[in-house]
Write a protein that holds these residues in place. Structure first.
Motif, mmCIF file in Angstrom:
data_model
loop_
_atom_site.group_PDB
_atom_site.id
_atom_site.type_symbol
_atom_site.label_atom_id
_atom_site.label_comp_id
_atom_site.label_asym_id
_atom_site.label_seq_id
_atom_site.Cartn_x
_atom_site.Cartn_y
_atom_site.Cartn_z
ATOM 1 N N UNK A 39 16.952 8.261 -12.703
ATOM 2 C CA UNK A 39 17.104 9.458 -12.835
ATOM 3 C C UNK A 39 17.904 9.783 -11.768
ATOM 4 N N UNK A 40 18.778 11.159 -12.058
ATOM 5 C CA UNK A 40 19.619 11.318 -10.929
ATOM 6 C C UNK A 40 20.121 12.882 -11.237
ATOM 7 N N UNK A 41 20.458 13.558 -10.173
ATOM 8 C CA UNK A 41 20.728 14.832 -10.380
ATOM 9 C C UNK A 41 22.304 14.994 -10.474
ATOM 10 N N UNK A 42 23.134 13.887 -10.349
ATOM 11 C CA UNK A 42 24.320 13.731 -10.487
ATOM 12 C C UNK A 42 24.740 13.256 -11.541
ATOM 13 N N UNK A 43 24.016 13.080 -12.616
ATOM 14 C CA UNK A 43 24.676 12.392 -13.911
ATOM 15 C C UNK A 43 24.865 13.613 -14.820
ATOM 16 N N UNK A 96 7.072 11.774 -21.865
ATOM 17 C CA UNK A 96 8.101 12.693 -22.386
ATOM 18 C C UNK A 96 9.207 12.814 -21.344
ATOM 19 N N UNK A 97 8.912 12.819 -20.020
ATOM 20 C CA UNK A 97 9.871 13.001 -18.955
ATOM 21 C C UNK A 97 11.122 11.830 -19.268
ATOM 22 N N UNK A 98 10.390 10.558 -19.232
ATOM 23 C CA UNK A 98 11.165 9.314 -19.194
ATOM 24 C C UNK A 98 11.905 9.300 -20.509
ATOM 25 N N UNK A 99 11.356 9.697 -21.587
ATOM 26 C CA UNK A 99 12.010 9.277 -22.729
ATOM 27 C C UNK A 99 13.207 10.665 -22.728
ATOM 28 N N UNK A 104 19.389 10.945 -22.120
ATOM 29 C CA UNK A 104 20.557 11.646 -21.702
ATOM 30 C C UNK A 104 20.095 13.270 -21.848
ATOM 31 N N UNK A 105 19.086 13.656 -22.210
ATOM 32 C CA UNK A 105 18.899 14.997 -22.476
ATOM 33 C C UNK A 105 18.702 15.722 -21.216
ATOM 34 N N UNK A 106 17.972 15.310 -20.066
ATOM 35 C CA UNK A 106 17.511 15.887 -18.924
ATOM 36 C C UNK A 106 18.028 15.069 -17.827
ATOM 37 N N UNK A 107 17.918 15.815 -16.672
ATOM 38 C CA UNK A 107 18.005 15.169 -15.228
ATOM 39 C C UNK A 107 16.667 15.242 -14.576
ATOM 40 N N UNK A 108 15.895 16.108 -14.919
ATOM 41 C CA UNK A 108 14.841 16.306 -14.069
ATOM 42 C C UNK A 108 13.546 17.235 -14.957
ATOM 43 N N UNK A 109 12.516 17.391 -14.192
ATOM 44 C CA UNK A 109 11.146 18.140 -14.976
ATOM 45 C C UNK A 109 10.997 19.317 -14.041
ATOM 46 N N UNK A 137 6.959 4.529 -11.795
ATOM 47 C CA UNK A 137 8.375 4.519 -12.474
ATOM 48 C C UNK A 137 9.582 4.567 -11.880
ATOM 49 N N UNK A 138 9.481 4.697 -10.615
ATOM 50 C CA UNK A 138 10.760 4.952 -9.799
ATOM 51 C C UNK A 138 11.602 6.020 -10.082
ATOM 52 N N UNK A 139 11.146 6.837 -10.555
ATOM 53 C CA UNK A 139 12.148 8.141 -11.292
ATOM 54 C C UNK A 139 12.654 8.824 -9.903
ATOM 55 N N UNK A 140 13.983 8.735 -10.019
ATOM 56 C CA UNK A 140 14.636 9.636 -8.835
ATOM 57 C C UNK A 140 15.207 10.754 -9.232
#
Length: 410
Positions: A39-43, A96-99, A104-109, A137-140
């Motif tokens: 995950x990244x807010x730059x994608x 849900x967040x990870x899926x 490539x639907x989201x960049x965060x929660x 899950x090392x979600x960034x």
């Protein structure tokens, strides 16, 4: 019969739409030394927010549950409301967040919740979601948690370790309105929690004496939301309340959410929602207060009822009421005065000031800076041009505000 995950997602994403404080501005990309996080807010990326640089940020915006023990009159999810109820487990929200991210639907929660059992029980589950995403899950990607003001200080402290932004809704502009429409809410408790979050954010910003490194606590800051039009507070009162919140709690943003009528509404609520233009004007006035040097009473002084003009943006309304201050010399005026010219934004003013040492600016130079001259030229002096020809005209509004552009930001 138990509801499927898809059915619950439809219910709880729809229920989350009433929370306007969904933004990812002010955050930073999370990195782990020697690790490639998820995950990244730059994608690139079903809630859309915008970062300060204009990037569109896609967030999964849901409630953990729309069950609630509170009975706030203005809330669709109040305990007495006859709505479909649903609930996720923390593990389901994580999945849900990870899926959604992997697709490539989201960049965060963005995660909020009704209050179930108790404030602490609900807050524990919100924290569990964020903690599992980060640690297991090392979600960034970006995480925004709506915190529960009645929850313990320790739980809110944990939330700030995993979330990029925290928000605590003040709900209504005044304590009196909250006592009438949401008597179970405690304004003093809301302010105490907001103050606690501010102190933790400021403490984390200071380098540690042992490591000389800054700690991490809600790096995107905190925000709040006010519901507009559910009570009789005028725009001057709303903006004054927002100014106190900005000053007292260092908020990144106050969100204004127009009241929306709900089924089986209380007689204490108005029968219709306020004009959406009112919400828009409040955001414009908020911007003038935060970034353009206007005082709240300046923005709302043009009308005796304390309401913003719905037909004019507040900067233009102020300029029309103070024509004696114009036209402003684009080659000599101070930055503070240039910021009061309709049509000139912060970037435009900075570009003008940066250009002045090199030449005397003409209207053509301003056009090359992409300044909307139709609005600004009446209020400016430039080489070879004086707005005095226009600023005193009775039909000035028609000249500077063409039909269809009444909601322009500046």
């Amino acid at each position: 019969m138990p509801r499927s995950l898809q059915e619950r997602l439809a219910i709880l994403s729809d229920a989350a739409k009433y929370d306007a404080s969904c933004a990812s501005s002010g955050t930073e990309r999370r990195q782990s030394a020697g690790k490639s996080g998820l995950g990244s807010t730059t994608g690139s990326g079903i809630c859309h927010s915008y970062a300060p640089d204009g990037r569109c940020i896609s967030l999964l915006k849901i409630l953990l549950t729309n069950f609630c023990v509170y009975d706030c009159a203005y809330c669709i999810n109040r305990s007495s409301s006859n709505v479909e109820r649903a609930r996720f487990t923390p593990d389901e929200v994580v999945w849900l967040t990870l899926e959604f991210y992997r697709r490539n639907y989201i960049e965060g929660l963005f995660l909020s919740s009704g209050i179930i059992r108790s404030a602490d029980h609900t807050m524990e589950q919100l924290v569990q979601v964020a903690r599992d995403l980060r640690q297991r899950h090392n979600f960034r990607g970006y995480i925004h948690l709506k915190t529960i003001p009645e929850a313990s200080s320790g739980l809110i402290a944990q939330a700030g370790l995993y979330a990029d932004r925290l928000s605590i809704n003040v709900e209504l502009p005044s304590d009196a309105s909250l006592a009438t429409l949401a008597p179970e809410k405690r304004p003093a408790g809301i302010r105490r929690s907001m103050g606690d979050v501010r102190m933790r954010i400021e403490a984390a910003a200071e380098p540690s004496l042992q490591t000389k490194r800054r700690q991490r606590f809600a790096p995107g800051g905190q925000s709040t939301q006010m519901i507009i039009g559910a009570d009789s507070t005028n725009d001057a009162g709303i903006l004054a309340s927002a100014a106190r919140l900005y000053g007292s709690y260092g908020l990144k943003r106050v969100y204004y959410s127009a009241f929306s009528p709900i089924p089986d509404a209380s007689s204490r609520l108005p029968p219709a929602r306020p004009p959406l233009a009112r919400e828009h004007r409040l955001y414009q006035a908020d911007w003038l207060y935060r970034y353009y040097g206007f005082a709240v009473d300046e923005v709302t002084a043009s009308r005796p009822d304390g309401m913003l003009d719905l037909t004019l943006d507040p900067k233009l309304a102020w300029a029309l009421a103070h024509r004696a201050h114009f036209p402003v010399d684009v080659n000599r005026a101070e930055r503070a005065m240039l910021l009061r010219v309709p049509g000139l934004g912060v970037k435009a003013v900075d570009a003008i000031i940066a250009s002045r040492p090199h030449r005397r600016l003409r209207l053509e130079d301003l056009a090359r800076l992409r300044i909307p001259l139709r609005k600004a030229r009446a209020f400016l002096l430039a080489e070879g041009w004086t707005g005095q020809r226009m600023v005193d005209r009775a039909d000035l509004v028609k000249l500077v505000q063409p039909r269809g552009q009444q909601l322009a930001l500046l």
